[in-house]
Design an enzyme around this catalytic site. Structure first.
Site, PDB file in Angstrom:
ATOM      1  N   CYS A 314      34.399 -49.212  48.885  1.00 48.30           N
ATOM      2  CA  CYS A 314      34.878 -50.467  48.294  1.00 48.30           C
ATOM      3  C   CYS A 314      35.685 -50.252  47.024  1.00 48.30           C
ATOM      4  O   CYS A 314      36.782 -50.796  46.861  1.00 48.30           O
ATOM      5  CB  CYS A 314      33.719 -51.426  48.058  1.00 48.30           C
ATOM      6  SG  CYS A 314      32.472 -50.867  46.863  1.00 48.30           S
ATOM      7  N   HIS A 372      28.968 -53.828  45.087  1.00 50.04           N
ATOM      8  CA  HIS A 372      30.147 -54.020  45.932  1.00 50.04           C
ATOM      9  C   HIS A 372      31.250 -54.687  45.118  1.00 50.04           C
ATOM     10  O   HIS A 372      30.983 -55.509  44.240  1.00 50.04           O
ATOM     11  CB  HIS A 372      29.793 -54.891  47.141  1.00 50.04           C
ATOM     12  CG  HIS A 372      30.803 -54.838  48.240  1.00 50.04           C
ATOM     13  ND1 HIS A 372      31.058 -53.691  48.969  1.00 50.04           N
ATOM     14  CD2 HIS A 372      31.645 -55.781  48.744  1.00 50.04           C
ATOM     15  CE1 HIS A 372      31.993 -53.936  49.878  1.00 50.04           C
ATOM     16  NE2 HIS A 372      32.371 -55.197  49.755  1.00 50.04           N
ATOM     17  N   HIS A 384      38.221 -56.456  51.112  1.00 52.96           N
ATOM     18  CA  HIS A 384      37.258 -55.438  50.693  1.00 52.96           C
ATOM     19  C   HIS A 384      37.029 -54.440  51.810  1.00 52.96           C
ATOM     20  O   HIS A 384      37.419 -54.669  52.962  1.00 52.96           O
ATOM     21  CB  HIS A 384      35.928 -56.090  50.289  1.00 52.96           C
ATOM     22  CG  HIS A 384      35.185 -56.726  51.429  1.00 52.96           C
ATOM     23  ND1 HIS A 384      33.964 -56.280  51.859  1.00 52.96           N
ATOM     24  CD2 HIS A 384      35.499 -57.781  52.234  1.00 52.96           C
ATOM     25  CE1 HIS A 384      33.539 -57.040  52.860  1.00 52.96           C
ATOM     26  NE2 HIS A 384      34.448 -57.955  53.108  1.00 52.96           N
TER      27      HIS A 384
END
Length: 416
Positions: A314, A372, A384
């Protein structure tokens, strides 16, 4: 009222309060905890698989508490019922080895890739040790990336992690040492003879010179020899012994290290901005350019520690997109890890999100821990790198992302 009766009532009251305070986890059975995220058939599959491996323990308070911790990760990572059950059983095993959930929860995106419980346990130990030694996440993830690329076994990752911690105590250049490790360490070092393994450790530590590091090397070697080639309960028991014998020494070395931190408050000169026309100033984002760059990444597979179109995680994705020459954000502005990216720029309210804002989430029981990061695309969407689906664009209004949203940071002055 007799004193004895009063005491009984007080004790009963205290017990009632304690029970009520734990109702959210302990009053539900194992299946009840899963009902909001898995259908009846999926829940049955998970329950049966966990019960097959853990027996009557599957409904214990400890297992239910661990289930509650794993659920947010399972939903984010889109784990199948079999993968969820496998993750739970393996997390139970690591806790039995003395490794707390919070130390290795970042491993959950990789949970399906481990060939055995032992490989997961070794990797969990690596995560715990680098966490306790306060090794920056950037170097931890680069080592994991190398281990995947070179197909190291879990024991080799533990060995490499310990040597990297010691190298930083010695103030050696981390980039150079990582390359040296990657070039010299065999992927299956657990299969080496005692003599060959000892020779390898001496070779990789030949530039260590401090008295304390040299003093600790023999005990480190002895502990590594005791850990390898073990399976099942024997490995679990030995890891408990290892934690008592070795980890405190590694921790003391880690705490002495002078750590690098990214420079987050950069001035205009640092960023190369000196009377730059708006159309050439990276701080003025073109949303069309952002969409073009992101579209080139759609479908890129997930790879822990990666940051290229052959595989990315990510934070590797957000950094690579923003530093693309078509957007031009200076690389020195953008740290590699999600937690450090959450410290740059200016905080933004969710209601004021614009294209290019970094958006952050947490699947951890510790909501202060960033797990994240993605990029706002505007209009309620974000891009993402998902571990289950690769790079995608999703709605920020989906329930999981809404529940686990922790904030956003803005690095651009204006979006055109």
């Amino acid at each position: 009222m007799p004193i004895f009766t009063q005491r009984r009532r007080i004790v009963f009251f205290l017990i009632s309060v304690l029970l009520l305070s734990k109702t959210n986890i302990y009053s539900e059975d194992f299946s009840g905890l899963l009902k909001d995220d898995f259908n009846k058939q999926q829940t049955l599959l998970i329950r049966n698989e966990v019960r097959k491996k853990l027996g009557d323990r599957s409904n214990s308070p400890e297992i239910k508490a661990l289930t509650s911790k794993i659920l947010p990760w399972a939903v984010m990572e889109n784990l199948s019922p079999a993968e969820f059950a496998n993750a739970l059983v393996r997390m139970v095993g690591s806790e039995e080895a003395g490794i707390a959930f919070e130390s290795n929860e970042d491993l959950l995106p990789l949970i399906s890739g481990f060939k055995s419980d032992e490989e997961f346990l070794y990797t969990s130990k690596f995560f715990r040790e680098v966490e306790e030694a306060e090794l920056p996440a950037e170097f931890r993830d680069r080592l994991v990336f190398e281990s995947q690329k070179k197909k190291w076994d879990g024991f080799t990752l533990v060995l490499a992690g310990r040597l990297l911690i010691l190298s930083r105590r010695e103030k050696l250049d981390t980039d150079v040492y990582l390359k040296n490790l990657s070039a010299k360490i065999p992927p299956k070092s657990s299969q080496l003879s005692d003599e060959t393994l000892n020779s390898l450790i001496l070779s990789l530590s030949e530039n260590f010179s401090s008295k304390e590091t040299i003093y600790r090397l023999p005990s480190l070697q002895k502990d590594l020899l005791s850990l390898r080639k073990l399976t099942g309960k024997k490995l679990t028991k030995q890891m408990q012994v290892s934690a008592k014998n070795i980890d405190p020494g590694l921790l003391s070395l880690g705490q002495l290290e002078i750590r690098e931190r990214p420079k987050l408050n950069l001035n205009a000169e640092d960023l190369g901005i000196t009377n730059t026309p708006e159309e050439k100033d990276w701080r003025y984002l073109s949303s069309g350019n952002l969409e073009t760059v992101v579209s080139d990444w759609i479908g890129t597979r997930y790879q822990y520690g990666g940051s290229s179109k052959s595989g990315t995680d990510c934070s590797g994705f957000t950094r690579s997109v923003l530093t693309d020459e078509r957007l031009g954000v200076p690389g020195k502005l953008l740290p590699r890890s999600a937690s450090d990216q959450a410290r740059i720029g200016d905080s933004v309210n969710r209601s004021d999100l614009k294209a290019g804002d970094l958006v952050f989430f947490s699947a951890s029981p510790n909501q202060n821990k960033i797990t994240h990061v993605g990029l706002s695309m505007g209009k309620g969407e974000f891009s993402h790198a998902s571990s289950s689906r690769g790079v995608i664009v999703q709605s920020l209004n989906e329930k999981w992302w809404t529940d686990r949203y922790t904030g956003a940071r803005r690095i651009f002055l204006k979006v055109k």
